[in-house]
Design a protein around this motif. Structure first.
Motif, PDB file in Angstrom:
ATOM      1  N   ILE A 170       0.898  -1.236  -0.070  1.00 64.31           N
ATOM      2  CA  ILE A 170       0.000  -0.177   0.041  1.00 64.31           C
ATOM      3  C   ILE A 170       0.831   1.176   0.136  1.00 64.31           C
ATOM      4  O   ILE A 170       1.839   1.346   0.705  1.00 64.31           O
ATOM      5  CB  ILE A 170      -0.885   0.294   1.209  1.00 64.31           C
ATOM      6  CG1 ILE A 170      -1.921  -1.142   1.208  1.00 64.31           C
ATOM      7  CG2 ILE A 170      -1.649   1.302   1.252  1.00 64.31           C
ATOM      8  CD1 ILE A 170      -2.685  -1.344   2.824  1.00 64.31           C
ATOM      9  N   SER A 171       0.405   2.128  -1.009  1.00 61.46           N
ATOM     10  CA  SER A 171       1.427   3.411  -0.915  1.00 61.46           C
ATOM     11  C   SER A 171       0.321   4.415  -1.214  1.00 61.46           C
ATOM     12  O   SER A 171      -0.539   4.517  -2.021  1.00 61.46           O
ATOM     13  CB  SER A 171       2.441   3.310  -2.086  1.00 61.46           C
ATOM     14  OG  SER A 171       3.245   4.492  -1.836  1.00 61.46           O
ATOM     15  N   THR A 172       0.603   5.698  -0.553  1.00 61.95           N
ATOM     16  CA  THR A 172      -0.276   6.919  -0.827  1.00 61.95           C
ATOM     17  C   THR A 172       0.842   8.048  -1.045  1.00 61.95           C
ATOM     18  O   THR A 172       1.899   8.113  -0.704  1.00 61.95           O
ATOM     19  CB  THR A 172      -1.166   7.164   0.252  1.00 61.95           C
ATOM     20  OG1 THR A 172      -2.196   8.394   0.180  1.00 61.95           O
ATOM     21  CG2 THR A 172      -0.472   7.762   1.619  1.00 61.95           C
ATOM     22  N   ASP A 173       0.169   8.938  -2.173  1.00 61.82           N
ATOM     23  CA  ASP A 173       0.880  10.189  -2.406  1.00 61.82           C
ATOM     24  C   ASP A 173       0.147  11.462  -2.561  1.00 61.82           C
ATOM     25  O   ASP A 173      -1.043  11.023  -3.110  1.00 61.82           O
ATOM     26  CB  ASP A 173       1.786   9.936  -3.773  1.00 61.82           C
ATOM     27  CG  ASP A 173       3.289   9.448  -3.851  1.00 61.82           C
ATOM     28  OD1 ASP A 173       4.064   9.998  -2.904  1.00 61.82           O
ATOM     29  OD2 ASP A 173       3.400   8.191  -4.289  1.00 61.82           O
ATOM     30  N   MET A 174       0.674  12.550  -2.110  1.00 64.06           N
ATOM     31  CA  MET A 174      -0.166  13.743  -2.331  1.00 64.06           C
ATOM     32  C   MET A 174       0.415  14.624  -3.411  1.00 64.06           C
ATOM     33  O   MET A 174       1.438  14.969  -3.081  1.00 64.06           O
ATOM     34  CB  MET A 174      -0.636  14.311  -1.014  1.00 64.06           C
ATOM     35  CG  MET A 174      -1.600  15.430  -1.120  1.00 64.06           C
ATOM     36  SD  MET A 174      -1.828  16.109   0.548  1.00 64.06           S
ATOM     37  CE  MET A 174      -3.367  15.326   1.005  1.00 64.06           C
ATOM     38  N   ASP A 209       5.948   3.462  -6.991  1.00 65.32           N
ATOM     39  CA  ASP A 209       6.169   2.882  -5.526  1.00 65.32           C
ATOM     40  C   ASP A 209       5.874   1.523  -5.358  1.00 65.32           C
ATOM     41  O   ASP A 209       6.603   0.731  -4.657  1.00 65.32           O
ATOM     42  CB  ASP A 209       5.282   3.701  -4.451  1.00 65.32           C
ATOM     43  CG  ASP A 209       5.642   4.969  -4.101  1.00 65.32           C
ATOM     44  OD1 ASP A 209       7.091   5.226  -3.865  1.00 65.32           O
ATOM     45  OD2 ASP A 209       5.021   5.936  -4.354  1.00 65.32           O
ATOM     46  N   LEU A 210       5.090   0.953  -5.995  1.00 68.39           N
ATOM     47  CA  LEU A 210       4.562  -0.398  -5.966  1.00 68.39           C
ATOM     48  C   LEU A 210       5.653  -1.258  -6.792  1.00 68.39           C
ATOM     49  O   LEU A 210       6.272  -2.562  -6.406  1.00 68.39           O
ATOM     50  CB  LEU A 210       3.266  -0.887  -6.619  1.00 68.39           C
ATOM     51  CG  LEU A 210       2.256  -0.389  -5.536  1.00 68.39           C
ATOM     52  CD1 LEU A 210       0.852  -0.969  -5.899  1.00 68.39           C
ATOM     53  CD2 LEU A 210       2.346  -0.457  -3.954  1.00 68.39           C
ATOM     54  N   VAL A 240      -7.734   4.187  -4.980  1.00 64.87           N
ATOM     55  CA  VAL A 240      -8.608   5.096  -4.587  1.00 64.87           C
ATOM     56  C   VAL A 240      -7.973   6.442  -4.953  1.00 64.87           C
ATOM     57  O   VAL A 240      -6.835   6.486  -4.792  1.00 64.87           O
ATOM     58  CB  VAL A 240      -9.227   5.056  -3.391  1.00 64.87           C
ATOM     59  CG1 VAL A 240      -9.696   3.485  -3.263  1.00 64.87           C
ATOM     60  CG2 VAL A 240      -8.002   5.053  -2.163  1.00 64.87           C
ATOM     61  N   LEU A 241      -8.990   7.258  -5.398  1.00 66.36           N
ATOM     62  CA  LEU A 241      -8.333   8.710  -5.564  1.00 66.36           C
ATOM     63  C   LEU A 241      -9.229   9.681  -5.005  1.00 66.36           C
ATOM     64  O   LEU A 241     -10.354   9.895  -5.132  1.00 66.36           O
ATOM     65  CB  LEU A 241      -8.268   8.875  -7.245  1.00 66.36           C
ATOM     66  CG  LEU A 241      -8.147  10.354  -7.575  1.00 66.36           C
ATOM     67  CD1 LEU A 241      -6.580  10.814  -7.362  1.00 66.36           C
ATOM     68  CD2 LEU A 241      -8.653  10.606  -8.952  1.00 66.36           C
ATOM     69  N   CYS A 296      -4.948  13.100  -4.353  1.00 67.40           N
ATOM     70  CA  CYS A 296      -4.320  12.166  -3.631  1.00 67.40           C
ATOM     71  C   CYS A 296      -4.686  10.812  -3.967  1.00 67.40           C
ATOM     72  O   CYS A 296      -5.764  10.166  -3.351  1.00 67.40           O
ATOM     73  CB  CYS A 296      -4.601  12.639  -2.169  1.00 67.40           C
ATOM     74  SG  CYS A 296      -3.607  11.442  -0.834  1.00 67.40           S
ATOM     75  N   THR A 320      -4.165   6.452  -3.408  1.00 68.21           N
ATOM     76  CA  THR A 320      -3.863   5.631  -2.685  1.00 68.21           C
ATOM     77  C   THR A 320      -3.882   4.208  -3.541  1.00 68.21           C
ATOM     78  O   THR A 320      -4.934   4.002  -3.835  1.00 68.21           O
ATOM     79  CB  THR A 320      -4.475   5.393  -1.157  1.00 68.21           C
ATOM     80  OG1 THR A 320      -4.563   6.647  -0.523  1.00 68.21           O
ATOM     81  CG2 THR A 320      -3.875   4.319  -0.303  1.00 68.21           C
ATOM     82  N   PHE A 352      -2.969  -0.105  -4.244  1.00 69.44           N
ATOM     83  CA  PHE A 352      -2.733  -1.147  -3.558  1.00 69.44           C
ATOM     84  C   PHE A 352      -2.233  -2.305  -4.396  1.00 69.44           C
ATOM     85  O   PHE A 352      -2.890  -2.307  -5.631  1.00 69.44           O
ATOM     86  CB  PHE A 352      -4.038  -1.739  -2.912  1.00 69.44           C
ATOM     87  CG  PHE A 352      -4.732  -0.625  -2.132  1.00 69.44           C
ATOM     88  CD1 PHE A 352      -4.416  -0.408  -1.013  1.00 69.44           C
ATOM     89  CD2 PHE A 352      -5.612  -0.161  -3.056  1.00 69.44           C
ATOM     90  CE1 PHE A 352      -5.118   0.632  -0.246  1.00 69.44           C
ATOM     91  CE2 PHE A 352      -6.414   0.932  -2.234  1.00 69.44           C
ATOM     92  CZ  PHE A 352      -6.186   1.399  -1.033  1.00 69.44           C
TER      93      PHE A 352
END
Lengths: 322, 322
Positions: free
Chosen positions: B40-44, B71-72, B83-84, B127, B129, B131
């Protein structure tokens, strides 16, 4: 002075309990249990839109996570993990420390691991994405309501709207009632235990974030049904007594958002089991109406026999997201 | 005029292929395969910080997802779901439609389901996220580099930094080289196939988002090792020829961000297998140095035998996130 990166690391790195790899790599690694589905929800909270820029950061930290926890509660899922992306206008350590305090207070209250995130500089914006587990096939969606089902709501929706009106100066509340309204607004309690207790009972469910009738319209849309809400059955007494205005109490209860109570439907034979569940949880559950076969038709039924469409009553939020 | 909610729904609802419940309920539902970990990775991405507010929305849509896919890739994971959450200043349908076009182009290129999101009004902020799945125990973290491992980088890092300098007017590029630099900046290609191919081979890995040496410092920190980078082994020839300035090419390659190439370490006996992997993928892989036992010590080794610490060279970004 430490950068916001250093500050975030200092205040946001805490031990993770059910995570394979948490903060610090390109991605976090988790493993849902065998036979589990993963429920995922994301919310973006923006200063000026969702909260005042000068909101107490500790309460804001709690609420930022709590509103996401509520989305999982509304599926009947157990919250487990969260990532937080944050855009901050400045590296203000006191603010970040208090925000983290509130955020982790909520994480600890619900046994959630904070497993990653991202930080950037700019207009204040907080974007958590939350993950929970649910046994395969047991999620409670918006689409399962059937004609004849009873309609239920937990707690006393409307307090948060009255608390906001108090802060904005359009209403003067006092004493314990004022405190309860501000608490509902600033430190909402996601109904996780109720969501879990409703697995296998509720046929459809969501959390009341935009207003009871507006949110109910999502159940009607997804389930292809209608509903009748008995105004006499709504939990209005405490609101009306507290704000001294029955009409305003009705408006707050039916159209006020931000309380994060659960609105759900269940087959009529579950009535007594639901009252017992509410008793066990110390959270009143109110049967406020029933589901009908009239697809998309939502009626407010008054004690004198009158029936009205909420749309005709000019509810601002009705259908806003529909 | 439709609300941004209606616009988002119109442009962001497409069939999901490997998802139990996608956009529209309180949460999405997914199921990782048996024996799989979830990465799991999130970026803004914030206007004015990560991109110009007038950036072409189609390219921005691609890049918003691509940097998360990267990132993955850097974990060796297969991207699956995203998801956005988006904060938009206005309900501009042409902008949203073009952004969605780019976002879904990337989603389709990597077989990713868009399973949910959130929309709000305010300063432009995107943003996602993301998976992905990875067989248990096969994730390639930042912490596995060992003394004696070779250090590798894919492709030609530095093009994106030169493309940005061209757009900002501090450098004038032309022809095919200019186009390749702008493409690296605006439409980066996450190295998913390479990441998958490196499972069981690479000992540590990350993607070059902040600059090769700065990102390398994360591997050193997480693995408790040092590194020597041979400047003569860096893929500088095309950059130097294209911008006509060898010093600037070196700076762009070692400190420029935003290319999303993969930087990884691998045991020395894997050397030939890695060259063959690069050949098979049509993506050059460059052995640029080696891992040493001198914890935290990063040296640039020049052909004339001189050795320098990049910190002494005044690299802006070096250690920014460290």
């Amino acid at each position: 002075m430490p950068s916001e990166f250093a500050l975030i690391r200092r205040h946001f790195t805490r031990p993770a309990r059910h995570t394979d790899l948490a903060v610090g790599d390109d991605a976090a690694l988790i493993r849902p249990g065998p036979g589990m589905q993963l429920a995922i929800s994301t919310d973006m909270l923006v200063a000026g839109t969702h909260f005042f820029a000068d909101t107490d950061p500790e309460g804001l930290g709690w609420k930022t996570l709590a509103v996401n926890v509520s989305d999982l509660a509304a599926m009947g899922a157990t919250p487990r993990w969260v990532v937080l992306a944050a855009c901050l206008p400045a590296a203000d350590e006191a603010w970040i420390a208090r925000f983290a305090q509130g955020f982790f207070a909520c994480a600890e209250a619900f046994d959630i691991d904070v497993i990653g995130g991202d930080t950037t500089r700019g207009p204040l914006n907080l974007c958590p994405t939350i993950f929970g587990e649910i046994p395969l096939g047991q999620a409670i969606t918006r689409g399962g309501a059937r004609p004849g089902d009873e309609l239920w709501v937990s707690g006393t929706p409307g307090r948060a709207a009255l608390g906001l009106a108090h802060l904005q100066g359009s209403l003067a509340l006092d004493g314990a009632f004022r405190d309860s309204c501000l608490k509902a607004l600033q430190r909402p309690q996601p109904r996780v235990a109720l969501g879990l207790g409703l697995r296998g009972i509720a046929s459809a469910m969501l959390d009341v974030s935009d207003g009871l009738l507006g949110d109910l319209s999502h159940i009607l849309e997804h389930s292809g049904v209608g509903a009748e809400v008995r105004t006499a059955a709504l939990p209005l007494a405490a609101l009306a007594a507290g704000c001294g205005d029955p009409a305003r109490a009705l408006q707050a209860c039916t159209a006020g958002g931000d309380d994060y109570e659960l609105l759900f439907t269940a087959p009529a034979p579950c009535h007594d089991a639901l009252l017992a569940l509410g008793e066990r949880l110390g959270l009143p559950l109110h049967p406020i109406g029933r589901i009908t076969a009239h697809s998309g038709v939502l009626l407010l039924c008054h004690p004198d026999g009158r029936q009205e469409s909420p749309r005709a009553l000019g509810y601002d939020h009705f259908g806003r997201n529909a």
